[in-house]
Design an enzyme around this catalytic site. Structure first.
Site, PDB file in Angstrom:
ATOM      1  N   ASP A  15      15.147 -43.337 -44.195  1.00  0.00           N
ATOM      2  CA  ASP A  15      16.620 -43.591 -44.837  1.00  0.00           C
ATOM      3  C   ASP A  15      16.323 -44.716 -45.485  1.00  0.00           C
ATOM      4  O   ASP A  15      15.415 -45.661 -45.518  1.00  0.00           O
ATOM      5  CB  ASP A  15      17.348 -43.897 -43.423  1.00  0.00           C
ATOM      6  CG  ASP A  15      18.603 -44.297 -44.015  1.00  0.00           C
ATOM      7  OD1 ASP A  15      19.380 -43.426 -44.395  1.00  0.00           O
ATOM      8  OD2 ASP A  15      19.359 -45.293 -43.539  1.00  0.00           O
ATOM      9  N   SER A  16      17.453 -44.898 -46.330  1.00  0.00           N
ATOM     10  CA  SER A  16      17.647 -46.081 -47.084  1.00  0.00           C
ATOM     11  C   SER A  16      17.582 -47.199 -46.262  1.00  0.00           C
ATOM     12  O   SER A  16      17.066 -48.624 -46.756  1.00  0.00           O
ATOM     13  CB  SER A  16      18.861 -46.276 -48.086  1.00  0.00           C
ATOM     14  OG  SER A  16      19.961 -45.870 -47.185  1.00  0.00           O
ATOM     15  N   TYR A  47      21.647 -47.302 -51.109  1.00  0.00           N
ATOM     16  CA  TYR A  47      21.382 -46.397 -52.140  1.00  0.00           C
ATOM     17  C   TYR A  47      22.713 -45.837 -52.840  1.00  0.00           C
ATOM     18  O   TYR A  47      22.597 -45.349 -53.965  1.00  0.00           O
ATOM     19  CB  TYR A  47      20.543 -45.131 -51.768  1.00  0.00           C
ATOM     20  CG  TYR A  47      18.975 -45.410 -51.487  1.00  0.00           C
ATOM     21  CD1 TYR A  47      18.534 -46.722 -51.230  1.00  0.00           C
ATOM     22  CD2 TYR A  47      18.135 -44.335 -51.119  1.00  0.00           C
ATOM     23  CE1 TYR A  47      17.067 -46.857 -51.255  1.00  0.00           C
ATOM     24  CE2 TYR A  47      16.964 -44.395 -50.702  1.00  0.00           C
ATOM     25  CZ  TYR A  47      16.420 -45.664 -51.015  1.00  0.00           C
ATOM     26  OH  TYR A  47      15.115 -45.917 -50.496  1.00  0.00           O
ATOM     27  N   GLY A  48      23.564 -45.809 -52.050  1.00  0.00           N
ATOM     28  CA  GLY A  48      24.830 -45.046 -52.470  1.00  0.00           C
ATOM     29  C   GLY A  48      25.584 -45.620 -53.603  1.00  0.00           C
ATOM     30  O   GLY A  48      26.492 -44.791 -54.191  1.00  0.00           O
ATOM     31  N   CYS A  78      18.623 -39.645 -45.030  1.00  0.00           N
ATOM     32  CA  CYS A  78      19.718 -40.266 -45.542  1.00  0.00           C
ATOM     33  C   CYS A  78      20.627 -39.177 -46.706  1.00  0.00           C
ATOM     34  O   CYS A  78      19.707 -38.319 -47.456  1.00  0.00           O
ATOM     35  CB  CYS A  78      19.074 -41.231 -46.808  1.00  0.00           C
ATOM     36  SG  CYS A  78      20.260 -42.112 -47.991  1.00  0.00           S
ATOM     37  N   ASN A  79      22.021 -39.211 -46.400  1.00  0.00           N
ATOM     38  CA  ASN A  79      22.628 -38.320 -47.235  1.00  0.00           C
ATOM     39  C   ASN A  79      22.472 -38.354 -48.676  1.00  0.00           C
ATOM     40  O   ASN A  79      22.332 -37.488 -49.174  1.00  0.00           O
ATOM     41  CB  ASN A  79      24.037 -38.330 -46.824  1.00  0.00           C
ATOM     42  CG  ASN A  79      24.345 -37.824 -45.725  1.00  0.00           C
ATOM     43  OD1 ASN A  79      24.925 -36.809 -45.462  1.00  0.00           O
ATOM     44  ND2 ASN A  79      23.957 -38.509 -44.453  1.00  0.00           N
ATOM     45  N   THR A  80      22.464 -39.639 -49.098  1.00  0.00           N
ATOM     46  CA  THR A  80      22.409 -40.116 -50.616  1.00  0.00           C
ATOM     47  C   THR A  80      21.115 -39.602 -51.137  1.00  0.00           C
ATOM     48  O   THR A  80      20.926 -38.637 -52.279  1.00  0.00           O
ATOM     49  CB  THR A  80      22.652 -41.561 -50.813  1.00  0.00           C
ATOM     50  OG1 THR A  80      23.925 -41.933 -50.055  1.00  0.00           O
ATOM     51  CG2 THR A  80      22.789 -41.828 -52.110  1.00  0.00           C
ATOM     52  N   GLU A 155      27.988 -51.945 -40.891  1.00  0.00           N
ATOM     53  CA  GLU A 155      26.860 -52.809 -40.504  1.00  0.00           C
ATOM     54  C   GLU A 155      27.449 -54.193 -40.137  1.00  0.00           C
ATOM     55  O   GLU A 155      26.822 -54.858 -39.562  1.00  0.00           O
ATOM     56  CB  GLU A 155      26.140 -53.076 -42.068  1.00  0.00           C
ATOM     57  CG  GLU A 155      25.432 -51.709 -42.511  1.00  0.00           C
ATOM     58  CD  GLU A 155      24.277 -51.634 -43.301  1.00  0.00           C
ATOM     59  OE1 GLU A 155      23.951 -52.958 -43.673  1.00  0.00           O
ATOM     60  OE2 GLU A 155      23.384 -50.808 -43.335  1.00  0.00           O
ATOM     61  N   CYS A 187      27.355 -39.224 -44.391  1.00  0.00           N
ATOM     62  CA  CYS A 187      26.643 -40.537 -44.522  1.00  0.00           C
ATOM     63  C   CYS A 187      26.163 -40.872 -43.073  1.00  0.00           C
ATOM     64  O   CYS A 187      26.914 -40.649 -41.897  1.00  0.00           O
ATOM     65  CB  CYS A 187      27.517 -41.464 -45.051  1.00  0.00           C
ATOM     66  SG  CYS A 187      26.778 -43.226 -45.350  1.00  0.00           S
ATOM     67  N   THR A 188      24.960 -41.481 -43.067  1.00  0.00           N
ATOM     68  CA  THR A 188      24.317 -41.938 -41.885  1.00  0.00           C
ATOM     69  C   THR A 188      25.317 -42.791 -40.908  1.00  0.00           C
ATOM     70  O   THR A 188      25.050 -42.806 -39.587  1.00  0.00           O
ATOM     71  CB  THR A 188      22.950 -42.810 -42.309  1.00  0.00           C
ATOM     72  OG1 THR A 188      23.289 -43.518 -43.228  1.00  0.00           O
ATOM     73  CG2 THR A 188      22.023 -41.676 -42.545  1.00  0.00           C
ATOM     74  N   HIS A 189      26.162 -43.608 -41.738  1.00  0.00           N
ATOM     75  CA  HIS A 189      26.719 -44.682 -40.918  1.00  0.00           C
ATOM     76  C   HIS A 189      28.077 -44.051 -40.408  1.00  0.00           C
ATOM     77  O   HIS A 189      28.492 -44.784 -39.366  1.00  0.00           O
ATOM     78  CB  HIS A 189      27.088 -45.801 -41.758  1.00  0.00           C
ATOM     79  CG  HIS A 189      26.015 -46.728 -42.548  1.00  0.00           C
ATOM     80  ND1 HIS A 189      25.039 -46.157 -42.916  1.00  0.00           N
ATOM     81  CD2 HIS A 189      25.748 -47.940 -42.147  1.00  0.00           C
ATOM     82  CE1 HIS A 189      23.921 -47.096 -43.093  1.00  0.00           C
ATOM     83  NE2 HIS A 189      24.656 -48.248 -42.848  1.00  0.00           N
TER      84      HIS A 189
HETATM   85  N1  DGL Z   1      21.931 -43.665 -45.677  1.00  0.00           N
HETATM   86  C1  DGL Z   1      23.118 -43.828 -46.852  1.00  0.00           C
HETATM   87  C2  DGL Z   1      23.725 -42.326 -46.598  1.00  0.00           C
HETATM   88  O1  DGL Z   1      23.515 -41.494 -45.685  1.00  0.00           O
HETATM   89  C3  DGL Z   1      24.182 -44.724 -46.385  1.00  0.00           C
HETATM   90  C4  DGL Z   1      23.674 -46.166 -46.880  1.00  0.00           C
HETATM   91  C5  DGL Z   1      23.320 -46.457 -48.230  1.00  0.00           C
HETATM   92  O2  DGL Z   1      23.993 -46.300 -49.377  1.00  0.00           O
HETATM   93  O3  DGL Z   1      22.149 -46.775 -48.672  1.00  0.00           O
HETATM   94  O4  DGL Z   1      24.197 -41.975 -47.658  1.00  0.00           O
END
Ligand code: DGL
Length: 268
Positions: A15-16, A47-48, A78-80, A155, A187-189
């Site tokens: 993940d990012s 990363y987003g 990570c979705n991104t 966060e 998104c993971t969050h």
């Molecule tokens: N992990 C990223 C996602 O799932 C979210 C955090 C980021 O922007 O890096 O898209």
């Protein structure tokens, strides 16, 4: 890469930052016997808001890291990174992301086929979710919306503050008005905001969390290839590219328990 890779090799989860711990949690719940190596690129998060070239480069670094650690498969949590980098990268071990699993889960629960998708700005701009959803079911109507403020709110631990409720209302009103019956938390969050989001959208809208859908898909891939471990205690090791102490503190919120064995690895 080591030719000894087999059933007892670890699973690499990328993940990012720390959001991918929601995926670690889902994988550990389903596959407790597996060893897991997590790589959180905390030096480069988020990363987003970054460009495709940058995200592909960082993801390639993570894949190289995992291959150096002889993993049997790689999960892009990570979705991104799944949206922007996964289609551009190859590896000699199975590699899966969260988007196809999330899309499949959404189509399985939606009755009216009006599906909302939320994610980072980069994920939504990539149109990865709508493309996959339409490929799986050309009839579905997709309402996608970027929610860039959700990551910092999570966060900060602002999971049910008034400010968070206002942001949820602002972002999700168009989706509610469109009559979606399913929302992909892309998104993971976002699973950590499921309560406030669910409260705003009401009980008729199902929330789909890609993390558990991805864990289920990983289990069947490993089973199919004879790589699923069914014995042993399983272990987890966390590598981060910056800020191990902060990762431990905030990460426990994502994992729902304390994190052990956090190691620093320099970003490449
Ligand atoms: N992990 C990223 C996602 O799932 C979210 C955090 C980021 O922007 O890096 O898209």
């Amino acid at each position: 890469m080591n030719s000894e890779i087999g059933i007892n090799s670890p699973i690499g989860i990328f993940d990012s930052g720390l959001g991918g711990l929601t995926v670690v949690k889902a994988i550990r719940e389903r596959m407790a016997c597996e060893d897991v190596i997590y790589y959180g690129d905390t030096a480069h998060v988020p990363y987003g808001s970054k460009s495709k070239e940058t995200i592909v480069g960082f993801t390639q670094d993570a894949v190289r890291f995992f291959l150096d650690h002889d993993v049997k498969c790689i999960v892009i949590a990570c979705n991104t990174a799944t949206a922007l980098a996964l289609p551009e990268i190859t590896a000699p071990v199975p590699m899966l992301g969260v988007i196809e699993a999330g899309a499949r889960a959404a189509l399985a629960v939606s009755k009216n086929h009006k599906i909302g998708v939320i994610g980072t700005s980069a994920t939504i701009a990539s149109e990865a979710y709508p493309n996959v959803l339409r490929k799986m079911n050309p009839e579905c109507a997709i309402y996608a919306h970027p929610c860039p403020l959700f990551v910092p709110l999570v966060e900060e631990g602002w999971l049910d503050r008034e400010a968070t409720k206002m942001v949820v209302k602002e972002y999700l009103t168009p989706l509610k008005m469109a009559g979606i019956d399913t929302l992909v938390l892309g998104c993971t969050h976002y699973p950590l905001l499921a309560n406030v989001i669910g409260e705003f959208l009401g009980p008729d809208v199902k929330l789909v969390d890609s993390a558990s859908a991805c864990a289920a898909e990983l289990e069947s891939i490993l089973k199919e290839r004879g790589l699923l471990r069914t014995e042993g205690a399983g272990s987890e090791t966390f590598f981060v590219t910056d800020g191990a102490a902060k990762f431990a503190e905030t990460g426990s919120r994502f994992l729902g328990r304390d994190l052990q064995a956090i190691k620093f690895t320099p970003s490449r």
